[in-house]
Design an enzyme around this catalytic site. Structure first.
Site, mmCIF file in Angstrom:
data_model
loop_
_atom_site.group_PDB
_atom_site.id
_atom_site.type_symbol
_atom_site.label_atom_id
_atom_site.label_comp_id
_atom_site.label_asym_id
_atom_site.label_seq_id
_atom_site.Cartn_x
_atom_site.Cartn_y
_atom_site.Cartn_z
ATOM 1 N N ALA A 165 -78.890 0.662 54.445
ATOM 2 C CA ALA A 165 -79.495 -0.626 54.064
ATOM 3 C C ALA A 165 -80.871 -0.732 54.711
ATOM 4 O O ALA A 165 -81.096 -1.482 55.659
ATOM 5 C CB ALA A 165 -78.590 -1.771 54.500
ATOM 6 N N THR A 167 -83.787 -2.038 53.954
ATOM 7 C CA THR A 167 -84.567 -3.278 54.063
ATOM 8 C C THR A 167 -84.023 -4.168 55.173
ATOM 9 O O THR A 167 -84.783 -4.895 55.818
ATOM 10 C CB THR A 167 -84.622 -4.046 52.726
ATOM 11 O OG1 THR A 167 -83.350 -4.591 52.405
ATOM 12 C CG2 THR A 167 -85.072 -3.144 51.595
ATOM 13 N N ASP A 168 -82.723 -4.103 55.419
ATOM 14 C CA ASP A 168 -82.161 -4.815 56.575
ATOM 15 C C ASP A 168 -82.707 -4.241 57.874
ATOM 16 O O ASP A 168 -83.079 -4.978 58.793
ATOM 17 C CB ASP A 168 -80.635 -4.709 56.579
ATOM 18 C CG ASP A 168 -79.965 -5.701 55.650
ATOM 19 O OD1 ASP A 168 -80.432 -6.844 55.564
ATOM 20 O OD2 ASP A 168 -78.973 -5.329 55.003
ATOM 21 N N ILE A 169 -82.730 -2.912 57.966
ATOM 22 C CA ILE A 169 -83.220 -2.257 59.180
ATOM 23 C C ILE A 169 -84.689 -2.581 59.413
ATOM 24 O O ILE A 169 -85.104 -2.934 60.531
ATOM 25 C CB ILE A 169 -83.017 -0.732 59.085
ATOM 26 C CG1 ILE A 169 -81.526 -0.393 58.996
ATOM 27 C CG2 ILE A 169 -83.649 -0.028 60.280
ATOM 28 C CD1 ILE A 169 -80.694 -0.881 60.144
ATOM 29 N N GLY A 172 -85.054 -6.155 60.554
ATOM 30 C CA GLY A 172 -84.626 -6.274 61.943
ATOM 31 C C GLY A 172 -85.686 -5.772 62.905
ATOM 32 O O GLY A 172 -85.939 -6.380 63.956
#
Length: 394
Positions: A165, A167-169, A172
């Site tokens: 994932a 785009t989550d990383i 973050g």
């Protein structure tokens, strides 16, 4: 001593972008208090298999170095607990949909009155402004909309998402950068501020050179598979026994590569003499190189490329990665004791600081594991805490 000693993070996030950010800050020494609904409301606790003694591997990957407090934010007493915590915190992070914190009475203006130095980080799918602000945002959706999937894969595969994932990383990481920037600015101004981060913005920022190519030339990029849009050869090749990546970044490296494959005159061919030439004649060069690489196994090409300083990498499985001597020498795989799961394995931190090294001091917590401790620190006595527990507020 750690880099963020004395910094307290109030973490109202779940799933990946927010928890990944707060874990990084926790690794750097901040005290992170993870807030969930009673019983544990982070969805990743139930995302699996695999599970170890009922604890999901997904949850474990992003929640170490945190304490856990369970609070029902639908109750006034639950909201008051969070407000009290915000008075003692340096940072609050949430990833509720746009408008949720306002409906809960936990907006930035409300908490700012209690703590003017508070840094308030909002992580949403599309940001808190613009026509998409109320839409839910998940990594897969963002990968599709951002253009990342349109450039991932090859002509025959169709658009592909990345295997993690991403785009989550990215979000973050951006959140961690923004929070630390706001903390540094606060030392000068004495005031906190609000941070508005979105997965969509973060994903588009990751287009880097491909995005720049389009903005300058106006040509919609095609999927190139393992090829590079601007550099040749910079791609996957098959050897006689596997697959590998050759990443030639300049003409000197290309000349060295030609010697390795025993075709030194190839570097003087007018079609391949410079990188722009090689990009123009990509298909012809790829065919020649691929034929040469099929003659020997991957290990042979690795040794030859390393000797000649030609960038090379075998395509490794996760089993290969876990056994990699370089990663193990740099402590990228760590162990910790967990009260429910037992001995757990985690990927370590890539941040290597010489004076204030990253420390893993806390396992990913069970739901509400530290509720009593945290409430005591806010002035609640044992009777009050028991009453809150009876009413399922914590």
């Amino acid at each position: 001593m750690t880099a963020l000693s004395g910094i307290t993070i109030l973490d109202l996030t779940r799933v990946l972008a927010g928890p990944y950010c707060s874990m990084i800050l926790g690794d750097l020494g901040a005290e992170v208090i993870k807030i969930e609904a009673p019983g544990g409301s982070d969805e990743t606790r139930r995302w699996g298999p695999p599970f170890q003694e009922g604890v999901s591997a997904y949850y474990l990957c992003a929640n170490r170095n945190k304490k856990s407090l369970t609070v029902d934010l639908k109750t006034e007493k639950g909201k008051e607990i969070v407000k009290k915590l915000s008075e003692k915190s340096d940072v609050i992070i949430h990833n509720f949909k746009t408008g949720t914190m306002e409906r809960l009475g936990l907006s930035y203006p409300v908490l700012k009155k209690r703590n003017p130095k508070l840094i308030y980080c909002s992580i949403t799918g599309f940001g808190e402004s613009g026509p998409y602000k109320n839409l839910p945002g998940y990594d897969f959706i963002i990968q599709a909309m951002s253009g990342l999937m349109s450039i991932t894969g090859d002509k025959s595969s169709g658009p592909q998402k990345m295997g993690v994932a991403i785009t989550d990383i990215l979000t973050g990481l951006y959140a961690g950068i923004a929070i630390q920037a706001a903390l540094l600015e606060r030392y000068q101004s004495g005031s906190g501020q609000k941070i508005d981060l979105s997965l969509y913005d973060s994903a588009v920022s990751a287009l880097v050179n491909i995005g720049s190519n389009y903005l300058m030339a106006g040509s919609v990029p095609k999927r190139l598979g393992s090829h590079h849009a601007n550099i040749v050869p910079y791609q996957t090749f098959s050897s006689s026994d596997g697959e590998m990546v050759i990443a030639v970044g300049n003409d000197t490296q290309f000349r060295s590569l030609c010697k390795i494959i025993q075709l030194p005159d190839l570097a003087e061919d007018h079609r391949f003499h410079t990188n722009p030439d090689r990009v123009t004649h990509r298909d012809s060069l790829t065919e020649i190189l691929q034929k040469a690489f099929l003659s020997k196994p991957t290990d042979y090409w690795r040794d030859k490329c390393h000797e000649a300083n030609v960038p090379f990498g075998a395509i490794q499985t996760l089993e290969d990665v876990a056994c990699d001597p370089q990663l193990n020498a740099r402590n990228m795989f760590i162990h910790a004791a967990h009260p429910t799961a037992g001995e757990i394995k985690m990927i370590g931190s890539p941040i290597k600081l010489s004076r204030t090294p990253v420390k893993v001091l806390k396992h990913p917590p069970d739901p509400g594991e530290h509720s009593t401790e945290i409430l005591h620190s806010l002035g609640y006595n044992a009777k009050e805490i028991e009453e809150l527990r009876k009413k399922c507020i914590i």
